[in-house]
Motif scaffolding. Structure first.
Motif, PDB file in Angstrom:
ATOM      1  N   ARG A   1       7.346  -3.060   0.171  1.00 14.07           N
ATOM      2  CA  ARG A   1       6.356  -3.958  -0.421  1.00 14.07           C
ATOM      3  C   ARG A   1       6.775  -5.420  -0.370  1.00 14.07           C
ATOM      4  O   ARG A   1       5.931  -6.312  -0.392  1.00 14.07           O
ATOM      5  CB  ARG A   1       6.063  -3.529  -1.860  1.00 14.07           C
ATOM      6  CG  ARG A   1       5.454  -2.138  -1.936  1.00 14.07           C
ATOM      7  CD  ARG A   1       4.331  -1.998  -0.903  1.00 14.07           C
ATOM      8  NE  ARG A   1       3.948  -0.644  -0.680  1.00 14.07           N
ATOM      9  CZ  ARG A   1       3.029   0.005  -1.406  1.00 14.07           C
ATOM     10  NH1 ARG A   1       2.441  -0.599  -2.402  1.00 14.07           N
ATOM     11  NH2 ARG A   1       2.713   1.245  -1.111  1.00 14.07           N
ATOM     12  N   LYS A   2       8.058  -5.675  -0.338  1.00 17.89           N
ATOM     13  CA  LYS A   2       8.528  -7.054  -0.173  1.00 17.89           C
ATOM     14  C   LYS A   2       7.992  -7.632   1.137  1.00 17.89           C
ATOM     15  O   LYS A   2       7.535  -8.768   1.194  1.00 17.89           O
ATOM     16  CB  LYS A   2      10.052  -7.077  -0.169  1.00 17.89           C
ATOM     17  CG  LYS A   2      10.664  -8.470  -0.111  1.00 17.89           C
ATOM     18  CD  LYS A   2      10.754  -9.098  -1.467  1.00 17.89           C
ATOM     19  CE  LYS A   2      11.580 -10.379  -1.438  1.00 17.89           C
ATOM     20  NZ  LYS A   2      11.694 -11.001  -2.763  1.00 17.89           N
ATOM     21  N   ARG A   3       8.032  -6.808   2.181  1.00 17.27           N
ATOM     22  CA  ARG A   3       7.502  -7.255   3.481  1.00 17.27           C
ATOM     23  C   ARG A   3       5.987  -7.364   3.431  1.00 17.27           C
ATOM     24  O   ARG A   3       5.402  -8.326   3.919  1.00 17.27           O
ATOM     25  CB  ARG A   3       7.931  -6.278   4.581  1.00 17.27           C
ATOM     26  CG  ARG A   3       7.428  -6.656   5.968  1.00 17.27           C
ATOM     27  CD  ARG A   3       7.980  -5.732   7.017  1.00 17.27           C
ATOM     28  NE  ARG A   3       7.431  -4.405   6.962  1.00 17.27           N
ATOM     29  CZ  ARG A   3       6.326  -4.030   7.604  1.00 17.27           C
ATOM     30  NH1 ARG A   3       5.642  -4.899   8.326  1.00 17.27           N
ATOM     31  NH2 ARG A   3       5.894  -2.787   7.523  1.00 17.27           N
TER      32      ARG A   3
ATOM     33  N   MET B   1       4.052  -8.027   1.019  1.00 16.50           N
ATOM     34  CA  MET B   1       3.576  -9.151   0.223  1.00 16.50           C
ATOM     35  C   MET B   1       3.499 -10.434   1.034  1.00 16.50           C
ATOM     36  O   MET B   1       2.682 -11.305   0.745  1.00 16.50           O
ATOM     37  CB  MET B   1       4.476  -9.348  -0.999  1.00 16.50           C
ATOM     38  CG  MET B   1       4.222  -8.372  -2.128  1.00 16.50           C
ATOM     39  SD  MET B   1       2.566  -8.553  -2.849  1.00 16.50           S
ATOM     40  CE  MET B   1       2.739 -10.133  -3.664  1.00 16.50           C
ATOM     41  N   HIS B   2       4.335 -10.551   2.059  1.00 19.50           N
ATOM     42  CA  HIS B   2       4.234 -11.717   2.940  1.00 19.50           C
ATOM     43  C   HIS B   2       2.867 -11.737   3.622  1.00 19.50           C
ATOM     44  O   HIS B   2       2.256 -12.797   3.789  1.00 19.50           O
ATOM     45  CB  HIS B   2       5.353 -11.699   3.983  1.00 19.50           C
ATOM     46  CG  HIS B   2       6.707 -12.031   3.430  1.00 19.50           C
ATOM     47  ND1 HIS B   2       7.123 -13.314   3.200  1.00 19.50           N
ATOM     48  CD2 HIS B   2       7.726 -11.233   3.040  1.00 19.50           C
ATOM     49  CE1 HIS B   2       8.342 -13.307   2.697  1.00 19.50           C
ATOM     50  NE2 HIS B   2       8.739 -12.048   2.597  1.00 19.50           N
TER      51      HIS B   2
ATOM     52  N   MET C   1       5.075  -5.560  -7.632  1.00 16.89           N
ATOM     53  CA  MET C   1       5.072  -6.240  -6.336  1.00 16.89           C
ATOM     54  C   MET C   1       5.131  -7.755  -6.498  1.00 16.89           C
ATOM     55  O   MET C   1       5.840  -8.448  -5.762  1.00 16.89           O
ATOM     56  CB  MET C   1       3.830  -5.843  -5.537  1.00 16.89           C
ATOM     57  CG  MET C   1       3.902  -4.467  -4.906  1.00 16.89           C
ATOM     58  SD  MET C   1       2.310  -3.923  -4.222  1.00 16.89           S
ATOM     59  CE  MET C   1       2.005  -5.183  -2.981  1.00 16.89           C
TER      60      MET C   1
ATOM     61  N   ASN D   1       8.664  -8.641  -7.697  1.00 12.24           N
ATOM     62  CA  ASN D   1       9.602  -8.404  -6.605  1.00 12.24           C
ATOM     63  C   ASN D   1       9.467  -9.454  -5.507  1.00 12.24           C
ATOM     64  O   ASN D   1      10.465  -9.887  -4.919  1.00 12.24           O
ATOM     65  CB  ASN D   1       9.362  -7.001  -6.030  1.00 12.24           C
ATOM     66  CG  ASN D   1      10.412  -6.597  -5.010  1.00 12.24           C
ATOM     67  OD1 ASN D   1      11.610  -6.740  -5.256  1.00 12.24           O
ATOM     68  ND2 ASN D   1       9.969  -6.094  -3.872  1.00 12.24           N
ATOM     69  N   TYR D   2       8.258  -9.888  -5.242  1.00 16.07           N
ATOM     70  CA  TYR D   2       8.021 -10.887  -4.196  1.00 16.07           C
ATOM     71  C   TYR D   2       8.655 -12.226  -4.555  1.00 16.07           C
ATOM     72  O   TYR D   2       9.238 -12.903  -3.702  1.00 16.07           O
ATOM     73  CB  TYR D   2       6.522 -11.060  -3.975  1.00 16.07           C
ATOM     74  CG  TYR D   2       6.170 -12.166  -3.001  1.00 16.07           C
ATOM     75  CD1 TYR D   2       6.370 -12.004  -1.631  1.00 16.07           C
ATOM     76  CD2 TYR D   2       5.646 -13.374  -3.455  1.00 16.07           C
ATOM     77  CE1 TYR D   2       6.055 -13.010  -0.741  1.00 16.07           C
ATOM     78  CE2 TYR D   2       5.325 -14.388  -2.569  1.00 16.07           C
ATOM     79  CZ  TYR D   2       5.533 -14.209  -1.212  1.00 16.07           C
ATOM     80  OH  TYR D   2       5.215 -15.218  -0.334  1.00 16.07           O
ATOM     81  N   TYR D   3       8.533 -12.617  -5.810  1.00 14.17           N
ATOM     82  CA  TYR D   3       9.026 -13.933  -6.224  1.00 14.17           C
ATOM     83  C   TYR D   3      10.510 -13.944  -6.573  1.00 14.17           C
ATOM     84  O   TYR D   3      11.088 -15.010  -6.774  1.00 14.17           O
ATOM     85  CB  TYR D   3       8.200 -14.454  -7.407  1.00 14.17           C
ATOM     86  CG  TYR D   3       6.816 -14.907  -6.988  1.00 14.17           C
ATOM     87  CD1 TYR D   3       6.649 -16.042  -6.199  1.00 14.17           C
ATOM     88  CD2 TYR D   3       5.683 -14.189  -7.368  1.00 14.17           C
ATOM     89  CE1 TYR D   3       5.387 -16.458  -5.808  1.00 14.17           C
ATOM     90  CE2 TYR D   3       4.416 -14.601  -6.979  1.00 14.17           C
ATOM     91  CZ  TYR D   3       4.271 -15.734  -6.200  1.00 14.17           C
ATOM     92  OH  TYR D   3       3.024 -16.144  -5.801  1.00 14.17           O
TER      93      TYR D   3
ATOM     94  N   THR E   1      14.115 -10.261   2.691  1.00 14.74           N
ATOM     95  CA  THR E   1      13.291  -9.133   3.105  1.00 14.74           C
ATOM     96  C   THR E   1      14.059  -8.311   4.130  1.00 14.74           C
ATOM     97  O   THR E   1      14.486  -8.838   5.160  1.00 14.74           O
ATOM     98  CB  THR E   1      11.972  -9.631   3.710  1.00 14.74           C
ATOM     99  OG1 THR E   1      11.271 -10.399   2.737  1.00 14.74           O
ATOM    100  CG2 THR E   1      11.107  -8.463   4.147  1.00 14.74           C
TER     101      THR E   1
END
Length: 333
Positions: A232-234, A236-237, A316, A319-321, A326
């Protein structure tokens, strides 16, 4: 199948990196498609795998001339990872249509012919459908998440509002791909499917959503929560680069319950009623999706999906911020 369709040349492009556990399942499903082999080529690009991927692919295709194996040993236009592999494969492909699937995907026999049927004279890109293999509850919730998102995309596509591409089940015309300059002109992105999709749409081509069970592919699910966070990190980009509708939907779905719970401190009945209505709406869409796409095994996941959705959306975002790299296929981006 008509004579005119028999003349169509299809290229299926697969980027594979360390897929020894999945690649034979993918290739077996592609070998079983009901499309003339003389009009089909399936090209596997090996992205510097250090497991048995190359050996397994070469053994599988040795008596199948419509398959090709290519070792990717150079970099095009500073591209990396999957985008670089697919850029190379496009130059090796001879088809009028490029179909994309991941190495952990199993397609249906009808996949190619049904995806091809969605191309109209001005269509540049067609988006298919994907769910997870039915193995455990997390896999079913992930399947429900995919089908919910794809159903939402289908709704917006009826109004010609583009949302995103799906690199594990997507097709573009050769003309559209090279009209935008391919991945070399698009540039590197960790969400190469979104950049390709949006590049084709911005070039003036139409897009279609193939919303039917015959194009639904089966993916291998992630099996642990840490794996899910990395994935999900990827993703979210891609969300943060997409249209405002997609970004707004994520923030609303992630924050609406916490906001309602805060409001409930002062107005308990109205806020809690809103949460119940929200649950009914999401569950209703989920059930409609599995009915339309004929996936009855997901009915339990449909009733639990709302709880998963409101939780994973918030996770998400956090985790993204968080200041971390990544990681994708063993590489850091």
């Amino acid at each position: 199948m008509s004579n005119s369709e028999n003349l169509i040349k299809i290229s299926v492009l697969i980027a594979a990196r360390n897929e020894e556990d999945n690649i034979e399942r993918c290739l077996t499903s592609l070998d079983a498609v009901n499309f003339p082999k003389e009009n089909l080529e399936i090209i596997v690009g090996d992205d510097d795998s250090d497991d048995r991927t190359a050996e397994l692919v070469q053994n599988f295709i040795k008596d199948k001339p419509h398959f090709k194996y290519i070792k990717i040993a150079s970099q095009l236009a500073e591209l990396k990872g999957k985008a670089n592999v697919l850029a190379h494969l496009a130059h090796h492909a001879s088809g009028d249509y490029f179909l994309y699937c991941d190495a952990d995907i199993a397609v249906k026999p009808t996949w190619i012919s049904e995806m091809r049927a969605h191309f109209k004279p001005k269509t540049g890109v067609v988006i298919g459908l994907t769910r997870m293999k039915h193995t455990h509850l997390l896999a079913d919730l992930l399947s429900m998440e995919w089908l919910f998102a794809l159903s939402t995309m289908r709704f917006f596509s009826l109004f010609k509002i583009p949302i995103t591409g799906m690199g594990n089940n997507m097709a573009v015309t050769r003309e559209a791909y090279f009209a935008i300059g391919g991945f070399e002109k698009i540039g590197f992105s960790i969400v190469e499917d979104y950049t390709l999709f949006i590049g084709v749409v911005r070039q003036g081509y139409d897009f279609q959503m193939a919303y039917k069970p015959e194009v639904l592919s089966i993916s291998e699910p992630v099996n642990t929560f840490p794996e899910l966070l990395k994935q999900r990190k990827r993703w979210m980009h891609g969300v943060m680069q997409s249209f405002w509708v997609t970004r707004l939907s994520l923030f609303v779905s992630s924050l609406i319950v916490p906001i309602c719970l805060l409001i409930a401190i002062w107005y308990p009945i109205d806020a809690l009623s809103s949460i119940v209505q929200y649950y009914v709406l999401i569950t209703g869409i989920s059930l409609l999706s599995i009915i339309l796409l004929k996936q009855p095994d997901l009915w339990k996941a449909a009733f639990l999906f709302w709880f998963y959705m409101v939780s994973i959306g918030l996770i998400m975002l956090v985790n993204y911020y968080l200041p971390s790299k990544t990681v994708w296929k063993g590489r850091e981006y």
